[in-house]
Scaffold this motif. Structure first.
Motif, PDB file in Angstrom:
ATOM      1  N   PRO A 127       0.802  -1.241   0.051  1.00 17.90           N
ATOM      2  CA  PRO A 127       0.046   0.018  -0.059  1.00 17.90           C
ATOM      3  C   PRO A 127       0.763   1.222   0.013  1.00 17.90           C
ATOM      4  N   SER A 128       0.293   2.223  -0.689  1.00 18.88           N
ATOM      5  CA  SER A 128       1.033   3.565  -0.853  1.00 18.88           C
ATOM      6  C   SER A 128       1.035   4.356   0.558  1.00 18.88           C
ATOM      7  N   PHE A 129      -0.063   3.962   1.355  1.00 23.74           N
ATOM      8  CA  PHE A 129      -0.267   4.866   2.546  1.00 23.74           C
ATOM      9  C   PHE A 129       0.026   3.847   3.729  1.00 23.74           C
ATOM     10  N   LEU A 130      -1.077   3.006   3.952  1.00 25.76           N
ATOM     11  CA  LEU A 130      -1.047   2.208   5.293  1.00 25.76           C
ATOM     12  C   LEU A 130      -1.115   0.732   5.170  1.00 25.76           C
ATOM     13  N   HIS A 251      -0.429  -0.333 -10.726  1.00 29.59           N
ATOM     14  CA  HIS A 251      -0.461   0.544  -9.436  1.00 29.59           C
ATOM     15  C   HIS A 251      -1.086  -0.092  -8.334  1.00 29.59           C
ATOM     16  N   VAL A 252      -0.924   0.512  -7.040  1.00 29.92           N
ATOM     17  CA  VAL A 252      -1.200  -0.018  -5.789  1.00 29.92           C
ATOM     18  C   VAL A 252      -2.089   0.747  -5.117  1.00 29.92           C
ATOM     19  N   GLY A 253      -3.098   0.388  -4.430  1.00 37.36           N
ATOM     20  CA  GLY A 253      -4.015   1.175  -3.553  1.00 37.36           C
ATOM     21  C   GLY A 253      -3.290   1.668  -2.172  1.00 37.36           C
ATOM     22  N   VAL A 254      -4.231   2.244  -1.256  1.00 37.57           N
ATOM     23  CA  VAL A 254      -3.490   3.020  -0.391  1.00 37.57           C
ATOM     24  C   VAL A 254      -3.362   2.191   0.794  1.00 37.57           C
ATOM     25  N   ASN A 255      -4.488   1.232   1.226  1.00 34.58           N
ATOM     26  CA  ASN A 255      -4.675   0.742   2.577  1.00 34.58           C
ATOM     27  C   ASN A 255      -5.024  -0.820   2.453  1.00 34.58           C
ATOM     28  N   ASN A 256      -4.319  -1.613   2.925  1.00 34.60           N
ATOM     29  CA  ASN A 256      -4.941  -2.951   2.955  1.00 34.60           C
ATOM     30  C   ASN A 256      -5.725  -3.269   3.882  1.00 34.60           C
ATOM     31  N   ALA A 257      -6.155  -2.616   4.907  1.00 38.01           N
ATOM     32  CA  ALA A 257      -7.381  -2.701   5.817  1.00 38.01           C
ATOM     33  C   ALA A 257      -8.537  -2.710   5.209  1.00 38.01           C
ATOM     34  N   ARG A 258      -8.626  -2.246   3.833  1.00 39.92           N
ATOM     35  CA  ARG A 258      -9.841  -2.198   3.245  1.00 39.92           C
ATOM     36  C   ARG A 258      -9.793  -3.015   1.979  1.00 39.92           C
ATOM     37  N   LEU A 259     -10.802  -3.443   1.205  1.00 41.73           N
ATOM     38  CA  LEU A 259     -10.788  -4.188   0.018  1.00 41.73           C
ATOM     39  C   LEU A 259     -11.677  -3.540  -1.010  1.00 41.73           C
ATOM     40  N   ILE A 260     -11.403  -3.634  -2.173  1.00 42.65           N
ATOM     41  CA  ILE A 260     -12.438  -2.982  -3.279  1.00 42.65           C
ATOM     42  C   ILE A 260     -13.231  -4.071  -4.095  1.00 42.65           C
ATOM     43  N   VAL A 261     -14.288  -3.647  -4.205  1.00 47.17           N
ATOM     44  CA  VAL A 261     -15.400  -4.407  -4.859  1.00 47.17           C
ATOM     45  C   VAL A 261     -15.779  -3.869  -6.303  1.00 47.17           C
ATOM     46  N   HIS A 262     -15.791  -4.735  -7.262  1.00 50.42           N
ATOM     47  CA  HIS A 262     -16.198  -4.362  -8.709  1.00 50.42           C
ATOM     48  C   HIS A 262     -17.562  -4.986  -8.939  1.00 50.42           C
ATOM     49  N   LEU A 263     -18.460  -4.199  -9.362  1.00 53.10           N
ATOM     50  CA  LEU A 263     -19.712  -4.910 -10.017  1.00 53.10           C
ATOM     51  C   LEU A 263     -19.529  -4.340 -11.572  1.00 53.10           C
ATOM     52  N   PRO A 264     -19.217  -5.307 -12.469  1.00 52.75           N
ATOM     53  CA  PRO A 264     -18.968  -5.015 -13.721  1.00 52.75           C
ATOM     54  C   PRO A 264     -20.511  -4.860 -14.290  1.00 52.75           C
ATOM     55  N   LEU A 340      -5.849  15.948   2.510  1.00 54.57           N
ATOM     56  CA  LEU A 340      -5.326  14.822   2.318  1.00 54.57           C
ATOM     57  C   LEU A 340      -4.387  14.863   1.208  1.00 54.57           C
ATOM     58  N   PRO A 341      -3.298  14.337   1.367  1.00 51.85           N
ATOM     59  CA  PRO A 341      -2.248  13.937   0.342  1.00 51.85           C
ATOM     60  C   PRO A 341      -2.920  12.955  -0.730  1.00 51.85           C
ATOM     61  N   ASP A 342      -2.114  12.966  -1.917  1.00 46.82           N
ATOM     62  CA  ASP A 342      -2.604  12.022  -3.166  1.00 46.82           C
ATOM     63  C   ASP A 342      -2.185  10.679  -2.506  1.00 46.82           C
ATOM     64  N   TYR A 343      -1.300  10.448  -1.666  1.00 40.62           N
ATOM     65  CA  TYR A 343      -0.825   9.149  -1.479  1.00 40.62           C
ATOM     66  C   TYR A 343      -1.812   8.598  -0.510  1.00 40.62           C
ATOM     67  N   ILE A 344      -2.718   9.505   0.406  1.00 44.27           N
ATOM     68  CA  ILE A 344      -3.825   8.859   1.146  1.00 44.27           C
ATOM     69  C   ILE A 344      -4.991   8.492   0.405  1.00 44.27           C
ATOM     70  N   ALA A 345      -5.303   9.667  -0.242  1.00 45.62           N
ATOM     71  CA  ALA A 345      -6.494   9.605  -1.262  1.00 45.62           C
ATOM     72  C   ALA A 345      -6.530   8.362  -1.981  1.00 45.62           C
ATOM     73  N   GLY A 346      -5.490   8.212  -2.891  1.00 42.63           N
ATOM     74  CA  GLY A 346      -5.263   7.052  -3.693  1.00 42.63           C
ATOM     75  C   GLY A 346      -6.376   6.771  -4.824  1.00 42.63           C
ATOM     76  N   SER A 347      -6.152   5.867  -5.582  1.00 42.85           N
ATOM     77  CA  SER A 347      -6.950   5.137  -6.645  1.00 42.85           C
ATOM     78  C   SER A 347      -7.109   3.860  -7.119  1.00 42.85           C
ATOM     79  N   SER A 348      -7.847   3.257  -7.516  1.00 42.03           N
ATOM     80  CA  SER A 348      -8.167   1.942  -7.616  1.00 42.03           C
ATOM     81  C   SER A 348      -8.911   1.748  -8.929  1.00 42.03           C
ATOM     82  N   ALA A 349      -8.544   0.627  -9.968  1.00 45.18           N
ATOM     83  CA  ALA A 349      -9.042   0.538 -11.299  1.00 45.18           C
ATOM     84  C   ALA A 349     -10.299   0.170 -11.428  1.00 45.18           C
TER      85      ALA A 349
END
Length: 349
Positions: A127-130, A251-264, A340-349
């Protein structure tokens, strides 16, 4: 046996140039490994040579002369050939054990074998942050851990219809997902571009009332969503639109205590998604969960836009007490910086 004497009696292809190239390298543990591998290979011990070469390829120094390429290609070729032989051997030797467990789930073991044979690269959360330690480094999570996804899938047709209605207003309805003040090189092409555009339903912990009002059935479907409450950074829910012939770089996200859900929702042929070593195709109406702090990328090689709804949710291995503390920690960092710096806000595909 001295290195010079071994070279005089080579049996691995009669290529004295290779030995000379190894000798020309500066003294180091790396050169010692190459010499040892070459020595075993010269003595006809190809399997031991491959094992030594494998170790050498894992310890390549940062700066090497161009002439080293031939040595590395030779070492890699020896390892590749050995891996193919090992794979055939293991298929035969494991067949009886596999047959005894024919009804068991063996996907993790299969990945273990693929990693051993270098068919699968090992990726870990970065993670880029946490970084929250001692969480399983899982690329795609089992849906059984997220029973609420069934209701989300059931609402996919209604959600898709509302998204299409929103998009009928034109590209201006979307915001660029990437809007970094100081973009990394990888993001320069997508930064402040609607080629990767989003329509926010929730943004950094705050619902977008206007956008939710435009999508009432989507809003209703999100009521059962177990939100990842991270003050000023989560939860977030967006419609993510990737334009035709557009790629989101690794790329990588910011925080592995959370996960990302995709609904195509809208997935033309030619779209793909990779997390770590595992690649998947989006299946419209079938949500999945992944750890975005493991390197991932997405692409749309079609001539039409791709649309996915993205949510975040807590990693199920983080306890309620830990969740509250992570929320307080994230809020504290944000308060310290004032914004919030960019490295906290982050992004995910």
């Amino acid at each position: 046996m001295p290195f010079q004497q071994v070279r005089q009696g080579m049996a691995y292809g009669d290529d004295p140039d290779l030995g000379q190239l190894i000798e020309a390298l500066p003294p180091s543990g790396f050169r010692n490994l190459l010499e040892a591998g070459w020595r075993f290979e010269s003595d006809g011990e190809s399997r031991t040579a491959a094992a030594v070469y494998r170790t050498a390829l894992q310890a390549i120094p940062q700066f090497l002369p161009p002439s080293t390429r031939a040595v590395l290609e030779h070492a890699k070729g020896a390892v590749d050939a050995n891996d193919r032989a090992l794979e055939t051997f293991l298929q035969e030797s494991l067949a009886a054990v596999r047959a005894r467990h024919g009804n068991a789930r063996l996907d993790r073991f299969d990945k273990c074998v693929d990693t051993l044979l270098r068919k699968r690269r090992v990726y870990r959360p970065s993670p880029s942050f946490l970084y929250f330690p001692e969480l399983p480094p899982v690329e795609f999570y089992d849906r059984a851990d997220f029973p609420w996804l069934d209701a989300l899938d059931a609402a996919a047709d209604d959600i898709r219809a509302e998204l299409i209605e929103v998009l009928a207003d034109g590209p201006e309805v979307l915001e660029p997902y990437m809007a970094e003040k100081v973009p990394q090189t990888r993001w320069q092409e997508l930064n402040n571009s609607r080629r990767w555009g989003v329509f926010y339903l929730w943004r950094a912990g705050t619902p977008n009332a206007e956008n939710l009002a435009r999508c009432p059935k989507t809003a209703a479907a999100l009521e059962a969503w177990p939100k990842c409450d991270l003050l000023r950074t989560g939860p977030t829910a967006v419609f993510s639109i990737l334009e035709a012939r557009t790629r989101i770089p690794p790329h990588v996200g910011v925080n592995n205590a959370r996960l990302i859900v995709h609904l195509p929702l809208v997935v033309p042929p030619g779209c793909g998604f990779r997390v770590g070593s595992e690649q998947r195709s989006w299946e419209p109406g079938k949500a999945f969960v992944f750890d975005d702090t493991i390197e991932h990328e997405a692409w749309n090689d079609s001539d039409e836009p791709r649309a996915v709804m993205i949510l975040d949710t807590w990693n199920p291995h983080v306890t309620p007490a830990e969740r509250e503390l992570v929320t307080a920690l994230t809020a504290g960092v944000g308060e310290f910086y004032g914004a919030l710096p960019d490295y906290i806000a982050g992004s995910s595909a």
